[in-house]
Motif scaffolding. Structure first.
Motif, PDB file in Angstrom:
ATOM      1  N   ALA A 118     -28.105   5.172   1.843  1.00  0.00           N
ATOM      2  CA  ALA A 118     -27.223   4.895   0.974  1.00  0.00           C
ATOM      3  C   ALA A 118     -27.654   5.924  -0.287  1.00  0.00           C
ATOM      4  CB  ALA A 118     -27.649   3.399   0.316  1.00  0.00           C
ATOM      5  N   TRP A 119     -28.866   6.436  -0.335  1.00  0.00           N
ATOM      6  CA  TRP A 119     -29.268   7.343  -1.267  1.00  0.00           C
ATOM      7  C   TRP A 119     -28.960   8.602  -0.897  1.00  0.00           C
ATOM      8  CZ3 TRP A 119     -35.108   5.016  -1.855  1.00  0.00           C
ATOM      9  CH2 TRP A 119     -34.819   4.186  -2.435  1.00  0.00           C
ATOM     10  N   GLY A 120     -28.340   8.865   0.283  1.00  0.00           N
ATOM     11  CA  GLY A 120     -27.942  10.532   0.781  1.00  0.00           C
ATOM     12  C   GLY A 120     -28.927  10.933   1.871  1.00  0.00           C
ATOM     13  N   SER A 121     -29.900  10.168   2.227  1.00  0.00           N
ATOM     14  CA  SER A 121     -30.882  10.345   3.296  1.00  0.00           C
ATOM     15  C   SER A 121     -30.473  10.544   4.737  1.00  0.00           C
ATOM     16  CB  SER A 121     -32.258   9.677   3.089  1.00  0.00           C
ATOM     17  OG  SER A 121     -32.881   9.706   1.821  1.00  0.00           O
ATOM     18  N   ASP A 122     -30.969  11.234   5.495  1.00  0.00           N
ATOM     19  CA  ASP A 122     -30.533  11.374   6.883  1.00  0.00           C
ATOM     20  C   ASP A 122     -31.039  10.036   7.683  1.00  0.00           C
ATOM     21  OD1 ASP A 122     -29.012  13.217   6.925  1.00  0.00           O
ATOM     22  OD2 ASP A 122     -30.681  14.621   7.038  1.00  0.00           O
ATOM     23  N   LYS A 123     -32.289   9.424   7.179  1.00  0.00           N
ATOM     24  CA  LYS A 123     -32.826   8.325   7.900  1.00  0.00           C
ATOM     25  C   LYS A 123     -33.209   7.318   6.680  1.00  0.00           C
ATOM     26  CE  LYS A 123     -32.700  10.317  11.904  1.00  0.00           C
ATOM     27  NZ  LYS A 123     -31.670   9.823  12.837  1.00  0.00           N
ATOM     28  N   SER A 124     -33.336   5.944   7.199  1.00  0.00           N
ATOM     29  CA  SER A 124     -33.924   4.861   6.399  1.00  0.00           C
ATOM     30  C   SER A 124     -35.198   4.420   6.825  1.00  0.00           C
ATOM     31  CB  SER A 124     -32.930   3.835   6.318  1.00  0.00           C
ATOM     32  OG  SER A 124     -31.657   4.011   5.701  1.00  0.00           O
ATOM     33  N   PHE A 125     -36.233   4.269   5.887  1.00  0.00           N
ATOM     34  CA  PHE A 125     -37.625   3.547   6.095  1.00  0.00           C
ATOM     35  C   PHE A 125     -37.979   2.790   5.127  1.00  0.00           C
ATOM     36  CE2 PHE A 125     -38.619   7.606   4.654  1.00  0.00           C
ATOM     37  CZ  PHE A 125     -39.851   7.588   3.937  1.00  0.00           C
ATOM     38  N   VAL A 126     -38.942   2.152   5.096  1.00  0.00           N
ATOM     39  CA  VAL A 126     -39.925   1.287   4.033  1.00  0.00           C
ATOM     40  C   VAL A 126     -41.346   1.579   4.381  1.00  0.00           C
ATOM     41  CG1 VAL A 126     -40.179  -0.633   2.782  1.00  0.00           C
ATOM     42  CG2 VAL A 126     -37.835  -0.009   3.412  1.00  0.00           C
ATOM     43  N   LYS A 127     -42.281   2.020   3.397  1.00  0.00           N
ATOM     44  CA  LYS A 127     -43.565   2.012   3.740  1.00  0.00           C
ATOM     45  C   LYS A 127     -44.166   1.089   2.616  1.00  0.00           C
ATOM     46  CE  LYS A 127     -44.477   6.565   6.010  1.00  0.00           C
ATOM     47  NZ  LYS A 127     -45.204   7.750   5.673  1.00  0.00           N
ATOM     48  N   TRP A 128     -45.461   0.668   3.023  1.00  0.00           N
ATOM     49  CA  TRP A 128     -46.328  -0.220   1.866  1.00  0.00           C
ATOM     50  C   TRP A 128     -47.568  -0.297   2.305  1.00  0.00           C
ATOM     51  CZ3 TRP A 128     -43.114  -2.578   5.307  1.00  0.00           C
ATOM     52  CH2 TRP A 128     -43.585  -3.540   6.124  1.00  0.00           C
ATOM     53  N   GLY A 129     -48.514  -0.497   1.142  1.00  0.00           N
ATOM     54  CA  GLY A 129     -49.847  -0.337   1.825  1.00  0.00           C
ATOM     55  C   GLY A 129     -50.836  -0.651   0.424  1.00  0.00           C
ATOM     56  N   LEU A 130     -51.964  -0.641   1.068  1.00  0.00           N
ATOM     57  CA  LEU A 130     -53.349  -0.943  -0.166  1.00  0.00           C
ATOM     58  C   LEU A 130     -54.209   0.114   0.117  1.00  0.00           C
ATOM     59  CD1 LEU A 130     -53.623  -4.835   0.391  1.00  0.00           C
ATOM     60  CD2 LEU A 130     -52.386  -3.601  -1.523  1.00  0.00           C
ATOM     61  N   GLU A 131     -54.962   0.651  -0.685  1.00  0.00           N
ATOM     62  CA  GLU A 131     -56.115   1.545  -0.734  1.00  0.00           C
ATOM     63  C   GLU A 131     -56.994   1.184  -1.812  1.00  0.00           C
ATOM     64  OE1 GLU A 131     -57.311   6.224  -0.108  1.00  0.00           O
ATOM     65  OE2 GLU A 131     -55.512   5.799  -1.326  1.00  0.00           O
ATOM     66  N   ALA A 132     -58.353   1.333  -1.449  1.00  0.00           N
ATOM     67  CA  ALA A 132     -59.533   0.973  -2.441  1.00  0.00           C
ATOM     68  C   ALA A 132     -60.467   2.070  -2.065  1.00  0.00           C
ATOM     69  CB  ALA A 132     -59.910  -0.421  -2.515  1.00  0.00           C
ATOM     70  N   LYS A 133     -61.223   2.888  -3.020  1.00  0.00           N
ATOM     71  CA  LYS A 133     -62.302   3.720  -3.186  1.00  0.00           C
ATOM     72  C   LYS A 133     -63.277   3.217  -4.086  1.00  0.00           C
ATOM     73  CE  LYS A 133     -59.504   7.258  -3.731  1.00  0.00           C
ATOM     74  NZ  LYS A 133     -58.902   8.518  -3.895  1.00  0.00           N
ATOM     75  N   THR A 134     -64.384   3.299  -3.832  1.00  0.00           N
ATOM     76  CA  THR A 134     -65.466   3.039  -4.889  1.00  0.00           C
ATOM     77  C   THR A 134     -66.719   3.844  -4.723  1.00  0.00           C
ATOM     78  OG1 THR A 134     -66.721   0.909  -5.835  1.00  0.00           O
ATOM     79  CG2 THR A 134     -66.574   0.988  -3.464  1.00  0.00           C
ATOM     80  N   PHE A 135     -67.346   3.980  -6.076  1.00  0.00           N
ATOM     81  CA  PHE A 135     -68.582   5.025  -5.885  1.00  0.00           C
ATOM     82  C   PHE A 135     -69.672   4.332  -6.540  1.00  0.00           C
ATOM     83  CE2 PHE A 135     -64.323   6.964  -5.922  1.00  0.00           C
ATOM     84  CZ  PHE A 135     -64.419   7.928  -4.812  1.00  0.00           C
ATOM     85  N   HIS A 136     -70.816   4.677  -6.285  1.00  0.00           N
ATOM     86  CA  HIS A 136     -71.778   3.972  -6.733  1.00  0.00           C
ATOM     87  C   HIS A 136     -73.170   5.196  -6.661  1.00  0.00           C
ATOM     88  CE1 HIS A 136     -75.072   1.163  -8.185  1.00  0.00           C
ATOM     89  NE2 HIS A 136     -75.629   1.441  -7.237  1.00  0.00           N
ATOM     90  N   SER A 137     -73.575   5.364  -7.951  1.00  0.00           N
ATOM     91  CA  SER A 137     -74.753   6.372  -7.814  1.00  0.00           C
ATOM     92  C   SER A 137     -76.201   5.479  -8.015  1.00  0.00           C
ATOM     93  CB  SER A 137     -74.648   7.230  -9.003  1.00  0.00           C
ATOM     94  OG  SER A 137     -73.472   8.194  -8.803  1.00  0.00           O
TER      95      SER A 137
END
Length: 273
Positions: A118-137
């Motif tokens: 509907a936005w003019g793209s040739d294909k439709s898809f949906v992605k979703w997710g989570l990411e976490a990064k932590t640093f300890h010195s």
């Protein structure tokens, strides 16, 4: 705009065979904008909007067959030229003391991404997710630094969703004992840990130069259905990284990783995560 004639494809799924490697050229035209707003000092909402044109042609790596010959299953799944208008809305929390060379703090993000005909793209898809990064010195000298990362990504789309839009693992940013995009499917999970240890430091030409060693462990997998377990068939990699840092923001690395298919070597700029 970029043409990359060294792209590889092994097939779909978490068990795609090593001997099914093929080669192709990806032609990419990309227009990219990322406006955002700080809701709080450490909380950011952003919209990542991209207009992408992608086509596939014969690769230039000797000894590997063309993707359409080795993998006829990709026909109608990305070989034809296609346009996409994709929008990714993300909410992030970032308390890292540096975005380029973090020593302490946490980064976490939740996102939803998609494209629609509907936005003019040739294909439709949906992605979703989570990411976490932590640093300890450890210690006042902030050496060594333990870096941890975990993430999971899901995707829904039709059976003809182009292969290059699917989630993947393998390469210098995940599963560093396998080639780039080694395993491809709709969904993925990944985790990494590395101990970044400064072993040499010197002031050179008015700037601080460091050499780091970074033993690491990576694990990841892809999976097809939303209800599949994200941890029942993990691939594992162990290795060591060699990093040269010019403070405050320049980093070059060489990472050597060993997995079930042998040794892989990656070089580049910036940390893998």
């Amino acid at each position: 705009y970029e043409d990359d004639s060294t792209e590889r494809f092994w097939g779909f799924g978490n068990d795609s065979p090593e001997n099914a490697e093929s080669n192709y050229t990806s032609g990419i035209f990309l227009v990219h904008a990322k406006p955002g707003y700080f809701i709080l000092p450490k909380v950011h909402l952003n919209l990542d909007t991209r207009v992408l044109f992608h086509d596939v042609s014969h690769g230039q790596v000797p000894g590997f067959p063309y993707i359409a010959v080795e993998h006829p299953e990709v026909r109608d799944r990305g070989l034809e030229p296609a346009w996409f208008w994709m929008n990714r809305l993300a909410l992030t929390y970032d308390s890292r003391d540096s975005r380029k060379i973090p020593k302490d703090g946490t980064f976490a993000e939740a996102y939803v991404d998609g494209s629609a005909k509907a936005w003019g793209s040739d294909k439709s898809f949906v992605k979703w997710g989570l990411e976490a990064k932590t640093f300890h010195s450890f210690r006042a000298a902030k050496n060594p630094t333990l870096a941890l990362r975990a993430g999971i990504d899901w995707m829904t789309g039709n059976a003809d969703t182009p292969f290059y839009l699917l989630n993947s693992v393998g390469g210098r940013h995940s599963l560093r004992g396998f080639g780039g995009d080694r395993f491809i499917d709709f969904n993925r999970s990944l985790a990494s840990a590395e101990l970044r240890t400064r072993v040499w430091s010197h002031r050179l030409f008015g700037v601080d130069v460091d050499l780091e060693l970074a033993p690491f462990v990576d694990t990841a997998q892809v999976f097809h259905d939303l209800g599949d377990s994200p941890v029942n068939d993990l691939h594992w990699v162990v290795g060591n990284g060699f990093r040269g840092l010019v403070h405050p923001q320049i980093l070059a690395f060489v990472d050597l990783g060993y997995g079930s298919e042998g040794m892989a070597v990656f070089t580049g700029i910036d940390y893998p995560f």
